[in-house]
Scaffold this active site. Structure first.
Site, PDB file in Angstrom:
ATOM      1  N   PHE A 144       0.420   8.521  -8.999  1.00  0.00           N
ATOM      2  CA  PHE A 144      -0.414   7.403  -8.944  1.00  0.00           C
ATOM      3  C   PHE A 144      -1.460   7.646  -9.846  1.00  0.00           C
ATOM      4  CE2 PHE A 144      -2.207   3.430  -6.916  1.00  0.00           C
ATOM      5  CZ  PHE A 144      -0.945   2.440  -7.034  1.00  0.00           C
TER       6      PHE A 144
ATOM      7  N   GLY B 150       0.825  -1.149   0.110  1.00  0.00           N
ATOM      8  CA  GLY B 150       0.011   0.066  -0.021  1.00  0.00           C
ATOM      9  C   GLY B 150       0.911   1.361  -0.028  1.00  0.00           C
TER      10      GLY B 150
ATOM     11  N   GLU C 265       5.650  -3.470   1.036  1.00  0.00           N
ATOM     12  CA  GLU C 265       5.924  -2.975  -0.201  1.00  0.00           C
ATOM     13  C   GLU C 265       5.309  -1.872  -0.456  1.00  0.00           C
ATOM     14  OE1 GLU C 265       6.123  -1.792  -3.490  1.00  0.00           O
ATOM     15  OE2 GLU C 265       4.505  -3.412  -3.924  1.00  0.00           O
TER      16      GLU C 265
ATOM     17  N   GLU D   5       4.917  10.600  -5.393  1.00  0.00           N
ATOM     18  CA  GLU D   5       4.217   9.526  -6.105  1.00  0.00           C
ATOM     19  C   GLU D   5       2.764   9.906  -6.519  1.00  0.00           C
ATOM     20  OE1 GLU D   5       3.286   4.915  -5.759  1.00  0.00           O
ATOM     21  OE2 GLU D   5       2.679   6.135  -3.867  1.00  0.00           O
TER      22      GLU D   5
ATOM     23  N   CYS E  90       2.415   0.698  -8.466  1.00  0.00           N
ATOM     24  CA  CYS E  90       3.661   1.265  -7.470  1.00  0.00           C
ATOM     25  C   CYS E  90       4.927   1.472  -8.454  1.00  0.00           C
ATOM     26  CB  CYS E  90       4.045   0.600  -6.326  1.00  0.00           C
ATOM     27  SG  CYS E  90       4.390  -1.400  -6.761  1.00  0.00           S
TER      28      CYS E  90
END
Length: 485
Positions: A382, A230, A252, A380, A286
């Protein structure tokens, strides 16, 4: 149908049975249309406690089975993923918003993960040790007991099964908490597969729920290992809580992976890699290529061609047409992406393509001349956004590619050894030379460093054995020794 809603409607999977949860029910919402396509049960802390007791009891018998019996269940599960691929893929498209090639790839990986895990029970599980005393001394790997798996919404099938399959194969019981937005793909499909494969009742439980369910799973004393995938922010909380309760947590987490394009690269090849690395699955991976760092000599051509490609990528409902990008998972994710784009433009980035959306469909976006201080470069995203920055020397490229994340790295160059030498200057869990940053194989170690996680804890026999077993020292004597008192 294999995934029969009349069986799991409004339920959880505990003790080998579909039962009502204590946390109420939730709708399964199709992101592309906003339609409700199912109803699932939600768990609470009481359900976690019940599932942990059931799992702990079932695990002992499961671990005691001869290793070929456990391998057979995992092989059968792999076969069933292949047999039911169309139906599971349909849910992946509708529930997650994946385009069909992505949905099919996820089922393929799930099948491969089961086959790879099926080899684990028969592997050597220990070693003989030298001893200064007259005894046999050995170290062996034993199951941890109950493993908690917490998986996210973006690639729910892969990011669940890559922990579930090896943990089961190594003799553990598993409690799986899928994201409440993607329960069917990330949880119920796996429960149904293993139920049909002959996994004994109670060895796998599936408990959808919110953060309180995850916290109950991390803190329950019968759950000895947590496998979490996550965001970095959530992973920090999981790691802190697990540490407080003296249990291992394999984390992770997020990424902001860079692809460095050196001056000797072919621009068209680099742009093709860049587009796939950033826009595949709407950037909700990711490993997504989050930063494009391009040499001055190629920069202008690269931006122009990537923007042209982005402008022509079709965006729409993947269940009702052939598209390159489907919907984002929800409005909250969309708004976060758009805020990063608009704030980065305000801070000096140039909008070369995209930057607009309709409902949950976000256009493929290219940002040029992105300042390293902007959110699009530092965070990030996403989402389907390609920030591009220029460099003139390798030292400058290394400085731009460095940061708090360290998941995946791509380097495009005609000189492979030069690319390898450059990669050695950057801390990262994964390196792809002459490729983009998104790749996954069941037999290969996967994981990041820094804010991207606690290292390679997924994929490959060595990493999986390390993740889901404990080391036990054993000695044996023919006669008890004599001690001075």
């Amino acid at each position: 149908m294999f995934l029969d809603q009349e069986v799991w409607k409004g339920n959880l999977f505990i003790g080998g049975q579909w039962v009502a949860g204590s946390g109420g029910v939730a709708d399964v919402v199709e992101p592309a249309t906003g339609d409700t396509i199912g109803v699932v049960g939600m768990a609470n802390a009481a359900d976690v406690a019940k599932a942990a007791e059931v799992a702990a009891a079932a695990q002992r018998e499961w671990a005691a089975l001869p290793h070929p019996a456990r391998s057979a269940v995992l092989r059968k599960a792999g076969q069933l993923f292949a047999e039911h691929a169309d139906e599971i893929s349909w849910w992946n498209v509708r529930e997650v918003g994946a385009i069909p090639p992505m949905a099919g790839f996820a089922v393929h990986v799930a099948e491969a993960e089961c086959y790879e895990a099926a080899s684990l029970p028969g592997r050597p599980y220990g070693e003989l040790l030298s001893s200064e005393q007259p005894r046999l001394s050995l170290a062996r790997r034993v199951p941890v007991g109950v493993v908690g798996v917490i998986s996210p919404f973006n690639v729910p099938l892969i990011l669940s099964i890559r922990s579930v399959a090896p943990a089961l194969a190594l003799g553990n019981a598993v409690i799986l908490k899928p994201d409440p937005r993607t329960v069917v793909t990330g949880g119920f499909s796996i429960a149904a597969i293993f139920e049909e494969a002959g996994l004994p009742a109670g060895v796998l439980q599936v408990l959808p729920g919110a953060a309180d369910v995850g916290e109950a799973l991390v803190t329950h004393p019968l759950v000895r290992v947590i496998s979490f995938t996550g965001s970095t922010a959530a992973g920090r909380r999981v790691g802190e809580l697990a540490g407080k309760h003296l249990k291992r947590a394999h984390l992770e987490l997020g990424g902001n992976s860079a692809m460095i394009v050196l001056e000797d690269a072919d621009v068209d090849e680099a742009v093709t890699l860049a587009a796939f690395g950033t826009f595949f699955h709407q950037g909700q991976i990711c490993m997504t290529t989050g930063r494009h760092i391009v040499h001055d000599r190629l920069y202008d051509d690269f931006v122009e061609r990537l923007a042209g490609k982005a402008a022509h990528l079709p965006v729409g409902d993947p269940a009702r047409g052939e598209v390159a990008l489907g919907p984002l998972i929800d409005a909250g994710q969309r708004d976060k992406i758009h805020e990063i784009v608009t704030s980065s433009v305000a801070s000096g980035a140039k909008l070369a393509a995209g930057g607009t959306y309709t409902d949950l469909f976000y256009q493929a976006t290219v940002l040029a001349d992105v300042p390293s201080s902007s959110r699009a470069f530092a965070e990030e995203i996403f989402g389907p956004v390609a920030p591009v920055a220029r460099f003139s020397s390798e030292d400058e490229a290394v400085a731009l590619a460095s940061g708090e994340y360290g998941l995946s790295l791509g380097i495009v160059t005609r000189d492979v050894l030069r690319g390898l030498a450059l990669a050695e200057r950057l801390p990262t869990g994964i390196v792809h030379i002459n490729d983009q940053t998104v790749s996954d194989e069941a037999n290969s170690p996967f994981g990041g460093v820094g804010a991207s996680g606690t290292g390679s804890r997924f994929g490959g026999a060595a990493a999986n054995v390390d993740a889901f077993t404990e080391t036990q020292w054993v000695t044996m004597r023919s006669q008890p020794p004599t001690y001075p008192f």
